[in-house]
Design a protein around this motif. Structure first.
Motif, PDB file in Angstrom:
ATOM      1  N   GLU A   1       0.824  -1.207   0.000  1.00  0.00           N
ATOM      2  CA  GLU A   1       0.000   0.000   0.000  1.00  0.00           C
ATOM      3  C   GLU A   1       0.857   1.256   0.000  1.00  0.00           C
ATOM      4  OE1 GLU A   1      -3.905  -1.757   2.420  1.00  0.00           O
ATOM      5  OE2 GLU A   1      -2.306  -0.701   3.489  1.00  0.00           O
ATOM      6  N   LEU A   2       1.918   1.250   0.782  1.00  0.00           N
ATOM      7  CA  LEU A   2       2.779   2.421   0.850  1.00  0.00           C
ATOM      8  C   LEU A   2       3.554   2.622  -0.443  1.00  0.00           C
ATOM      9  CD1 LEU A   2       4.195   2.054   4.481  1.00  0.00           C
ATOM     10  CD2 LEU A   2       2.466   3.672   3.698  1.00  0.00           C
ATOM     11  N   ARG A   3       3.889   1.524  -1.102  1.00  0.00           N
ATOM     12  CA  ARG A   3       4.686   1.623  -2.328  1.00  0.00           C
ATOM     13  C   ARG A   3       3.849   1.976  -3.552  1.00  0.00           C
ATOM     14  NH1 ARG A   3       8.040  -3.611  -3.230  1.00  0.00           N
ATOM     15  NH2 ARG A   3       9.031  -2.295  -4.806  1.00  0.00           N
ATOM     16  N   ALA A   4       2.543   1.877  -3.433  1.00  0.00           N
ATOM     17  CA  ALA A   4       1.672   2.215  -4.563  1.00  0.00           C
ATOM     18  C   ALA A   4       1.750   3.727  -4.797  1.00  0.00           C
ATOM     19  CB  ALA A   4       0.242   1.786  -4.271  1.00  0.00           C
ATOM     20  N   THR A   5       2.143   4.139  -5.990  1.00  0.00           N
ATOM     21  CA  THR A   5       2.293   5.548  -6.314  1.00  0.00           C
ATOM     22  C   THR A   5       1.010   6.093  -6.921  1.00  0.00           C
ATOM     23  OG1 THR A   5       3.261   4.932  -8.440  1.00  0.00           O
ATOM     24  CG2 THR A   5       4.778   5.394  -6.638  1.00  0.00           C
ATOM     25  N   ALA A   6       0.759   7.375  -6.709  1.00  0.00           N
ATOM     26  CA  ALA A   6      -0.444   8.003  -7.268  1.00  0.00           C
ATOM     27  C   ALA A   6      -0.424   7.961  -8.787  1.00  0.00           C
ATOM     28  CB  ALA A   6      -0.548   9.448  -6.767  1.00  0.00           C
ATOM     29  N   VAL A   7       0.753   8.163  -9.381  1.00  0.00           N
ATOM     30  CA  VAL A   7       0.917   8.079 -10.835  1.00  0.00           C
ATOM     31  C   VAL A   7       1.798   6.867 -11.119  1.00  0.00           C
ATOM     32  CG1 VAL A   7       1.737   9.241 -12.907  1.00  0.00           C
ATOM     33  CG2 VAL A   7       0.726  10.579 -11.050  1.00  0.00           C
ATOM     34  N   PRO A   8       1.275   5.858 -11.834  1.00  0.00           N
ATOM     35  CA  PRO A   8       2.054   4.645 -12.071  1.00  0.00           C
ATOM     36  C   PRO A   8       3.353   4.913 -12.831  1.00  0.00           C
ATOM     37  CG  PRO A   8      -0.258   4.321 -12.638  1.00  0.00           C
ATOM     38  CD  PRO A   8      -0.081   5.784 -12.402  1.00  0.00           C
ATOM     39  N   ARG A   9       4.397   4.184 -12.419  1.00  0.00           N
ATOM     40  CA  ARG A   9       5.682   4.260 -13.120  1.00  0.00           C
ATOM     41  C   ARG A   9       6.010   2.898 -13.714  1.00  0.00           C
ATOM     42  NH1 ARG A   9      10.124   8.120 -10.034  1.00  0.00           N
ATOM     43  NH2 ARG A   9       8.868  10.043 -10.118  1.00  0.00           N
ATOM     44  N   TRP A  10       6.655   2.917 -14.856  1.00  0.00           N
ATOM     45  CA  TRP A  10       7.000   1.692 -15.564  1.00  0.00           C
ATOM     46  C   TRP A  10       8.447   1.772 -16.047  1.00  0.00           C
ATOM     47  CZ3 TRP A  10       3.053  -1.895 -15.773  1.00  0.00           C
ATOM     48  CH2 TRP A  10       1.774  -1.409 -15.458  1.00  0.00           C
ATOM     49  N   GLU A  11       9.110   0.634 -15.986  1.00  0.00           N
ATOM     50  CA  GLU A  11      10.468   0.530 -16.518  1.00  0.00           C
ATOM     51  C   GLU A  11      10.442  -0.324 -17.771  1.00  0.00           C
ATOM     52  OE1 GLU A  11      14.658  -0.328 -14.490  1.00  0.00           O
ATOM     53  OE2 GLU A  11      13.494  -2.171 -14.790  1.00  0.00           O
ATOM     54  N   LEU A  12      11.088   0.163 -18.819  1.00  0.00           N
ATOM     55  CA  LEU A  12      11.150  -0.559 -20.084  1.00  0.00           C
ATOM     56  C   LEU A  12      12.607  -0.609 -20.527  1.00  0.00           C
ATOM     57  CD1 LEU A  12       8.620  -0.302 -22.950  1.00  0.00           C
ATOM     58  CD2 LEU A  12      11.049  -0.298 -23.484  1.00  0.00           C
ATOM     59  N   VAL A  13      13.069  -1.797 -20.872  1.00  0.00           N
ATOM     60  CA  VAL A  13      14.456  -1.978 -21.301  1.00  0.00           C
ATOM     61  C   VAL A  13      14.454  -2.471 -22.740  1.00  0.00           C
ATOM     62  CG1 VAL A  13      16.653  -3.122 -20.848  1.00  0.00           C
ATOM     63  CG2 VAL A  13      15.146  -2.532 -18.946  1.00  0.00           C
ATOM     64  N   SER A  14      15.049  -1.686 -23.620  1.00  0.00           N
ATOM     65  CA  SER A  14      15.096  -2.037 -25.048  1.00  0.00           C
ATOM     66  C   SER A  14      16.427  -1.587 -25.633  1.00  0.00           C
ATOM     67  CB  SER A  14      13.950  -1.361 -25.805  1.00  0.00           C
ATOM     68  OG  SER A  14      14.113  -1.519 -27.202  1.00  0.00           O
ATOM     69  N   ASP A  15      17.115  -2.513 -26.291  1.00  0.00           N
ATOM     70  CA  ASP A  15      18.361  -2.166 -26.981  1.00  0.00           C
ATOM     71  C   ASP A  15      18.092  -1.551 -28.349  1.00  0.00           C
ATOM     72  OD1 ASP A  15      20.102  -3.202 -24.947  1.00  0.00           O
ATOM     73  OD2 ASP A  15      19.567  -5.216 -25.625  1.00  0.00           O
ATOM     74  N   ALA A  16      16.853  -1.727 -28.830  1.00  0.00           N
ATOM     75  CA  ALA A  16      16.538  -1.272 -30.189  1.00  0.00           C
ATOM     76  C   ALA A  16      15.969   0.143 -30.229  1.00  0.00           C
ATOM     77  CB  ALA A  16      15.542  -2.242 -30.833  1.00  0.00           C
TER      78      ALA A  16
END
Length: 320
Positions: free
Chosen positions: A217-232
């Motif tokens: 619950e504490l780690r849930a952010t108001a605005v979602p964040r995403w990590e994307l890893v792409s070499d291309a």
């Protein structure tokens, strides 16, 4: 449900407000991590629970009734400062403390034998406490808190000075106590340990509870964040995706915030248009990051006496 309920505690030392409507609950069988900077009010709260200090207003209740002298006898307390008699032997001291809690001598001796064995200090029963290492003194202090099989545990910095093996043993003991229905409240500055061990966490600042909930619950952010890893995908690829804000970009790793529904999938689709994506998933802050964020934010309501007023110190006045 047998809960320990701290309800709007306020405590002042002169013009300094140590606690300002402090409120939280520790449920039956729950381990609650109480974290905050030095002087935030953790120790003051615990001392009010124990009856060492009285609150100016507010109440501490247990099983729906105010915690009084009789019910406080069922509390196991471990202070941050050593509360042991340095020249008594470990065994004599634990038996003495158990007798103070009303155990018969045979039961007190049995409890002493059991807890010294469980905590790995059975071979130190005949040693004076002053001759033990700080870590072993901490184990004796925990045994003293547990010797009478308490209904509530309140522990102030119980992991301080312990080696990794002792930390594991103490963590197991706290979980065992919670499993038998005991509410466990403990403070600690070791946030990685709190994150692993606790069912819920409260972050306190300036005498107030600023955040309270499960780790997720504490780690849930108001605005979602995403990590994307792409070499291309080329540099700056996410900047033109609708509803996406780039938080950071480090080589193939891009972290974005998504302000509208479906923006995460749009970001993924945009990256896949350039080629394979090696990783994609949500990013959530650690408890350490959350703690830093909470304590670094400007205080909306200064404590009485001004933000630079020092907290009183001493055995009854500390506000750590």
């Amino acid at each position: 449900m047998s809960s320990l309920f701290i309800d709007r505690l306020t405590k002042r030392f002169g013009e300094f407000t140590a606690l300002d409507s402090m409120s939280f609950e520790v449920g039956s069988g729950e381990i609650f991590g109480f974290v905050g900077s030095n002087g935030a009010g953790k120790t003051t709260t615990m001392r009010i629970v124990l009856g060492v200090l009285s609150a100016d207003s507010g109440q501490v209740s247990w099983q729906g009734r105010p915690l009084d002298l009789v019910s406080r006898r069922t509390v196991g307390y471990m202070p941050e400062e050593r509360g042991l008699y340095p020249r008594m032997t470990v065994g004599e001291q634990l038996v003495y403390l158990a007798r103070l809690h009303g155990l018969a001598r045979s039961s007190a001796t049995d409890a002493m034998e059991r807890w010294t064995e469980r905590l790995g200090i059975a071979d130190r029963q005949t040693d004076e406490v002053m001759r033990l290492s700080l870590g072993n003194q901490q184990r004796v202090q925990l045994a003293a808190a547990l010797i009478h099989q308490p209904d509530i545990l309140v522990l102030d910095e119980p992991f301080s000075g312990l080696d990794p093996v002792a930390v594991d043993v103490m963590s197991e003991v706290l979980r065992e106590q919670a499993d038998r229905g005991v509410p466990v409240l403990f403070s600690s500055h070791q946030l990685d340990l709190v994150e692993r061990l606790c069912d819920r966490v409260g972050i306190v600042r300036a005498g107030r509870m600023e955040a309270d909930g499960t780790i997720e619950e504490l780690r849930a952010t108001a605005v979602p964040r995403w990590e994307l890893v792409s070499d291309a995908a080329p540099a700056g690829w996410a900047g033109s995706v609708t509803g996406v804000r780039v938080v950071s970009e480090d080589g193939p790793r891009t972290v974005v915030e998504t302000g509208i529904d479906g923006a995460d999938q749009q970001a993924l689709a945009a990256a896949l248009a350039y080629g394979p994506v090696r990783a994609f998933g949500p990013v959530r802050p650690s408890l350490t990051e959350l703690f830093r964020h909470v304590v670094s934010e400007p205080t909306p309501r200064p404590r009485t006496g001004g933000p630079d007023t020092p907290a009183p110190s001493g055995p009854l006045g500390g506000t750590s």
